[in-house]
Design an enzyme around this catalytic site. Structure first.
Site, mmCIF file in Angstrom:
data_model
loop_
_atom_site.group_PDB
_atom_site.id
_atom_site.type_symbol
_atom_site.label_atom_id
_atom_site.label_comp_id
_atom_site.label_asym_id
_atom_site.label_seq_id
_atom_site.Cartn_x
_atom_site.Cartn_y
_atom_site.Cartn_z
ATOM 1 N N GLY A 122 0.812 -1.454 0.336
ATOM 2 C CA GLY A 122 -0.063 0.095 0.109
ATOM 3 C C GLY A 122 0.954 1.344 -0.350
ATOM 4 N N ILE A 123 0.253 2.179 -0.065
ATOM 5 C CA ILE A 123 1.066 3.522 0.457
ATOM 6 C C ILE A 123 1.043 4.334 2.040
ATOM 7 C CG2 ILE A 123 -1.276 5.098 0.546
ATOM 8 C CD1 ILE A 123 0.126 6.611 -1.970
ATOM 9 N N GLU A 167 -0.919 -2.497 -6.893
ATOM 10 C CA GLU A 167 -0.936 -1.517 -7.116
ATOM 11 C C GLU A 167 -0.004 -0.078 -7.191
ATOM 12 O OE1 GLU A 167 -3.319 -2.002 -3.191
ATOM 13 O OE2 GLU A 167 -3.295 -2.572 -4.961
ATOM 14 N N ILE A 218 -5.520 4.528 8.345
ATOM 15 C CA ILE A 218 -4.563 5.480 9.108
ATOM 16 C C ILE A 218 -5.713 5.726 10.661
ATOM 17 C CG2 ILE A 218 -6.101 7.589 9.143
ATOM 18 C CD1 ILE A 218 -6.237 7.849 5.960
#
Length: 313
Positions: free
Chosen positions: A208-209, A231, A306
């Site tokens: 992920g980011i 991705e 988050i």
């Protein structure tokens, strides 16, 4: 460079009509020159919808000052739009990444104008560089297809687009947005070590980011023969590729190749994918298709959240 019939950004965005749905290429490669030109037309437009993944940089399409003219309905809410979404002046379409291209291709979501940033053309083709994602699908179905040709966009192998597919071309040489993640804290490194211990040699990674995937990458230096089908990736994974930890030798498909769909990182990451035959930047329809992902053995997903509700709500 192939000679293209360039027009100004102001002229290019004249094709946008009230109530149109506009797709933007995303992440580091938002066509800001077109966004600014369209913002200048805001007073004469109403109900223009915007769709995109995470975007970097100014986001007037989600600003309260353009309410009524523009409505942002992104597939991902990045830091530049979170306040607007929380205030109710921008919206969010909750969907998984794989389904974004299906929404365009099936007509479940309109796409009237696709505005994307592309590389310099080669042999009649351009690359979408760091933002392939669902832009391929948007270009297939849009009424108008505007390409911002930017020499800073890397020519990444994978899913390319013929020059003939576009209805307008604009020139820009603005640098791509970059992101540098803070050095991992002691807590980050401890999380990284614990996660790395769960990843076997030969695994294929999805990342992920954010800073946490990079912290985990920092703890994978002694692993062997990892693959990457994800991705996105950033500088942490780049170090593992260069050191040979990620070599893709155990992948069942795309053996020896890194497969991704969009990127956010340093200029070094963007330069790395330019004309690099070991990297494939693919349509999200391929990269995030569960049937494709399942073909690679030992898939491991590395993501951060988050917020987490520990009560299970």
């Amino acid at each position: 460079m192939q000679q293209l019939p360039f027009i100004s950004a102001r002229e290019a965005v004249r094709v946008v009509r009230s109530e149109d749905h506009v797709h933007l290429s995303s992440i580091a490669s938002v066509p800001h020159i077109l966004v600014r030109a369209l913002a200048d037309r805001a007073g004469e437009l109403s109900g223009v919808h915007f769709h995109h993944f995470h975007t970097e940089g100014p986001a007037p399409y989600g600003s309260a000052s353009f309410e009524g003219s523009f409505l942002d309905q992104g597939f991902f809410v990045g830091p530049n739009l979170r306040a607007s979404v929380q205030e109710g002046v921008a919206d969010y379409i909750p969907t998984n990444l794989f389904e974004t291209q299906l929404m365009y291709r099936t007509g479940a979501l309109r796409c009237d104008v696709a505005m994307v940033q592309v590389s310099l053309p080669e042999n009649g083709m351009v690359s979408l560089g760091t933002s392939v994602d669902c832009s391929i699908a948007a270009l297939e179905v849009a009424r108008e297809r505007i390409a911002v040709v930017n020499p800073n966009v890397p020519f990444a192998e994978g899913d390319l687009v013929p020059v003939s597919q576009f209805t307008a071309f604009v020139q820009d040489d603005s640098p791509l947005f970059t992101s540098t993640y803070a050095s991992p804290s002691a807590t980050d490194m401890e999380i990284g070590r614990r996660c790395a211990a769960l990843i076997p040699d030969g695994a294929c990674l999805q990342m992920g980011i954010g800073s946490m995937p990079n912290a985990i990458c920092a703890s994978l230096g002694t692993h062997r023969h990892l693959g990457l089908h994800t991705e996105m990736f950033s500088d942490g994974a780049l170090e593992l590729i260069r050191s040979g930890v990620i070599d893709g030798s155990c992948k069942a498909i795309d053996k020896g190749k890194v497969v991704a769909s969009f990127l956010l990182g340093s200029d070094e990451v963007y330069r790395f994918i330019d004309h690099n035959s070991s990297v494939r930047m693919r349509d999200i329809a391929y990269t995030n298709d569960p049937r494709v992902i399942a073909q690679n053995p030992g898939m491991v997903s590395i993501n951060s959240a988050i917020e987490i509700d520990l009560t299970g709500q």
